[in-house]
Design a protein around this motif. Structure first.
Motif, mmCIF file in Angstrom:
data_model
loop_
_atom_site.group_PDB
_atom_site.id
_atom_site.type_symbol
_atom_site.label_atom_id
_atom_site.label_comp_id
_atom_site.label_asym_id
_atom_site.label_seq_id
_atom_site.Cartn_x
_atom_site.Cartn_y
_atom_site.Cartn_z
ATOM 1 N N GLY A 50 -4.851 36.392 18.465
ATOM 2 C CA GLY A 50 -4.970 36.795 17.068
ATOM 3 C C GLY A 50 -3.665 36.762 16.294
ATOM 4 O O GLY A 50 -3.636 37.098 15.113
ATOM 5 N N GLU A 51 -2.581 36.350 16.920
ATOM 6 C CA GLU A 51 -1.262 36.320 16.299
ATOM 7 C C GLU A 51 -0.876 34.872 15.998
ATOM 8 O O GLU A 51 -1.099 33.991 16.821
ATOM 9 C CB GLU A 51 -0.263 36.939 17.283
ATOM 10 C CG GLU A 51 1.161 37.025 16.817
ATOM 11 C CD GLU A 51 2.054 37.690 17.851
ATOM 12 O OE1 GLU A 51 2.802 38.606 17.479
ATOM 13 O OE2 GLU A 51 2.008 37.292 19.043
ATOM 14 N N THR A 52 -0.257 34.616 14.846
ATOM 15 C CA THR A 52 0.251 33.273 14.570
ATOM 16 C C THR A 52 1.530 33.056 15.365
ATOM 17 O O THR A 52 2.209 34.021 15.756
ATOM 18 C CB THR A 52 0.565 33.079 13.074
ATOM 19 O OG1 THR A 52 1.658 33.920 12.716
ATOM 20 C CG2 THR A 52 -0.662 33.375 12.204
ATOM 21 N N HIS A 53 1.893 31.783 15.597
ATOM 22 C CA HIS A 53 3.142 31.548 16.328
ATOM 23 C C HIS A 53 4.337 31.997 15.505
ATOM 24 O O HIS A 53 5.332 32.441 16.052
ATOM 25 C CB HIS A 53 3.281 30.119 16.861
ATOM 26 C CG HIS A 53 3.051 29.005 15.914
ATOM 27 N ND1 HIS A 53 3.971 28.581 15.002
ATOM 28 C CD2 HIS A 53 1.969 28.195 15.761
ATOM 29 C CE1 HIS A 53 3.498 27.552 14.320
ATOM 30 N NE2 HIS A 53 2.269 27.300 14.762
ATOM 31 N N ARG A 54 4.250 31.943 14.191
ATOM 32 C CA ARG A 54 5.330 32.437 13.329
ATOM 33 C C ARG A 54 5.514 33.947 13.524
ATOM 34 O O ARG A 54 6.629 34.428 13.698
ATOM 35 C CB ARG A 54 5.049 32.112 11.866
ATOM 36 C CG ARG A 54 6.146 32.564 10.928
ATOM 37 C CD ARG A 54 5.819 32.215 9.468
ATOM 38 N NE ARG A 54 6.884 32.618 8.598
ATOM 39 C CZ ARG A 54 7.996 31.924 8.364
ATOM 40 N NH1 ARG A 54 8.177 30.763 8.943
ATOM 41 N NH2 ARG A 54 8.916 32.386 7.550
ATOM 42 N N ASP A 55 4.406 34.686 13.503
ATOM 43 C CA ASP A 55 4.493 36.131 13.722
ATOM 44 C C ASP A 55 4.988 36.440 15.134
ATOM 45 O O ASP A 55 5.715 37.412 15.352
ATOM 46 C CB ASP A 55 3.140 36.805 13.481
ATOM 47 C CG ASP A 55 2.768 36.847 11.996
ATOM 48 O OD1 ASP A 55 3.667 36.694 11.143
ATOM 49 O OD2 ASP A 55 1.571 37.028 11.700
ATOM 50 N N ALA A 56 4.616 35.601 16.100
ATOM 51 C CA ALA A 56 5.033 35.823 17.493
ATOM 52 C C ALA A 56 6.546 35.707 17.646
ATOM 53 O O ALA A 56 7.157 36.538 18.326
ATOM 54 C CB ALA A 56 4.325 34.835 18.424
ATOM 55 N N ILE A 57 7.173 34.704 17.023
ATOM 56 C CA ILE A 57 8.617 34.553 17.193
ATOM 57 C C ILE A 57 9.358 35.714 16.525
ATOM 58 O O ILE A 57 10.333 36.226 17.065
ATOM 59 C CB ILE A 57 9.146 33.171 16.723
ATOM 60 C CG1 ILE A 57 10.562 32.929 17.249
ATOM 61 C CG2 ILE A 57 9.087 33.005 15.227
ATOM 62 C CD1 ILE A 57 10.698 32.885 18.728
ATOM 63 N N ILE A 58 8.852 36.174 15.390
ATOM 64 C CA ILE A 58 9.460 37.329 14.720
ATOM 65 C C ILE A 58 9.348 38.568 15.614
ATOM 66 O O ILE A 58 10.325 39.293 15.817
ATOM 67 C CB ILE A 58 8.794 37.567 13.344
ATOM 68 C CG1 ILE A 58 9.140 36.397 12.406
ATOM 69 C CG2 ILE A 58 9.204 38.908 12.756
ATOM 70 C CD1 ILE A 58 8.319 36.352 11.133
ATOM 71 N N ARG A 59 8.162 38.798 16.186
ATOM 72 C CA ARG A 59 7.952 39.950 17.066
ATOM 73 C C ARG A 59 8.806 39.851 18.329
ATOM 74 O O ARG A 59 9.458 40.820 18.730
ATOM 75 C CB ARG A 59 6.468 40.056 17.451
ATOM 76 C CG ARG A 59 6.195 41.175 18.464
ATOM 77 C CD ARG A 59 4.748 41.170 18.939
ATOM 78 N NE ARG A 59 4.279 39.881 19.410
ATOM 79 C CZ ARG A 59 4.594 39.332 20.586
ATOM 80 N NH1 ARG A 59 5.406 39.946 21.429
ATOM 81 N NH2 ARG A 59 4.103 38.151 20.936
ATOM 82 N N ALA A 94 5.674 26.395 20.031
ATOM 83 C CA ALA A 94 6.028 26.226 18.622
ATOM 84 C C ALA A 94 7.528 26.470 18.529
ATOM 85 O O ALA A 94 8.006 27.549 18.873
ATOM 86 C CB ALA A 94 5.260 27.222 17.760
ATOM 87 N N LEU A 95 8.268 25.465 18.097
ATOM 88 C CA LEU A 95 9.725 25.542 18.052
ATOM 89 C C LEU A 95 10.195 25.843 16.631
ATOM 90 O O LEU A 95 9.777 25.190 15.677
ATOM 91 C CB LEU A 95 10.333 24.222 18.534
ATOM 92 C CG LEU A 95 11.844 24.167 18.651
ATOM 93 C CD1 LEU A 95 12.348 25.190 19.664
ATOM 94 C CD2 LEU A 95 12.289 22.762 19.037
ATOM 95 N N TYR A 96 11.067 26.839 16.524
ATOM 96 C CA TYR A 96 11.614 27.277 15.243
ATOM 97 C C TYR A 96 13.131 27.247 15.280
ATOM 98 O O TYR A 96 13.744 27.246 16.337
ATOM 99 C CB TYR A 96 11.185 28.728 14.958
ATOM 100 C CG TYR A 96 9.763 28.849 14.493
ATOM 101 C CD1 TYR A 96 9.453 28.862 13.143
ATOM 102 C CD2 TYR A 96 8.728 28.957 15.412
ATOM 103 C CE1 TYR A 96 8.137 28.971 12.715
ATOM 104 C CE2 TYR A 96 7.416 29.063 14.986
ATOM 105 C CZ TYR A 96 7.127 29.074 13.639
ATOM 106 O OH TYR A 96 5.821 29.180 13.216
ATOM 107 N N THR A 97 13.713 27.281 14.093
ATOM 108 C CA THR A 97 15.124 27.556 13.942
ATOM 109 C C THR A 97 15.253 28.675 12.930
ATOM 110 O O THR A 97 14.367 28.885 12.091
ATOM 111 C CB THR A 97 15.939 26.322 13.508
ATOM 112 O OG1 THR A 97 17.330 26.658 13.542
ATOM 113 C CG2 THR A 97 15.564 25.827 12.133
ATOM 114 N N GLY A 98 16.328 29.411 13.029
ATOM 115 C CA GLY A 98 16.591 30.510 12.106
ATOM 116 C C GLY A 98 17.833 31.249 12.560
ATOM 117 O O GLY A 98 18.335 31.028 13.663
ATOM 118 N N ARG A 99 18.321 32.111 11.695
ATOM 119 C CA ARG A 99 19.510 32.902 12.021
ATOM 120 C C ARG A 99 19.098 34.345 12.287
ATOM 121 O O ARG A 99 18.295 34.905 11.553
ATOM 122 C CB ARG A 99 20.513 32.852 10.867
ATOM 123 C CG ARG A 99 21.111 31.465 10.659
ATOM 124 C CD ARG A 99 22.114 31.425 9.517
ATOM 125 N NE ARG A 99 21.477 31.736 8.229
ATOM 126 C CZ ARG A 99 21.741 32.817 7.503
ATOM 127 N NH1 ARG A 99 22.626 33.709 7.890
ATOM 128 N NH2 ARG A 99 21.118 33.017 6.362
#
Length: 151
Positions: A50-59, A94-99
């Protein structure tokens, strides 16, 4: 804690550069049958039902490293098929970049896994120069070779 690798897992992982963009943060893992000198893994973890991959990386970054993320950008998807101590594993990442808001020191630090275990985190050179431990997922090197990502 043993991990059931009998099914395909969905993960979200982050390439987070240091201030000058020459290194990125990874977790450092103990030796395995396949990697006698240990291995490095991008930080991040599993996507919950039920979680998006975007929400998962933040969590995951908040839970493991106590930090928020700014400038979060989705880079793409990676299929990672591997062996861990002889056992077959399969992940869609799901691969992300961020600071990170709270950046570990240049000496690295630690993260806390969901089972409570403490894992070292280290700054790995973007170009892999002089690093004996392989990076997983290996397909992330495509993005690291072309760092910084195109706008």
């Amino acid at each position: 804690m043993t991990v059931d690798r009998s099914y395909i897992r969905v993960k979200a992982m982050l390439i987070t550069p240091n201030t000058d963009g020459t290194r990125h943060l990874v977790s450092a893992h103990a030796p395995t049958r396949e990697n006698p000198s240990g291995f490095h893994r991008l930080i991040g973890g599993g996507v919950e039902l039920g979680e998006t991959h975007r929400d998962a990386i933040i969590r995951e970054i908040d839970e493991e490293l106590g930090s928020g993320i700014v400038d979060l950008t989705h880079l793409g998807m990676i299929e990672n098929i591997f062996r861990y101590n002889g056992e077959l594993g399969h992940e869609i990442v799901a691969l992300y970049t961020g600071r990170m808001v709270h950046v570990p020191s240049e000496d690295g630090g630690t993260l806390t896994e969901s089972d409570g275990s403490i894992v070292p985190v280290v700054w790995r050179p973007m170009d892999d120069a002089g690093v004996a431990q392989p990076l997983y997922p290996a397909a992330a090197r495509v993005w690291l070779r072309e760092w910084p990502p195109s706008e």
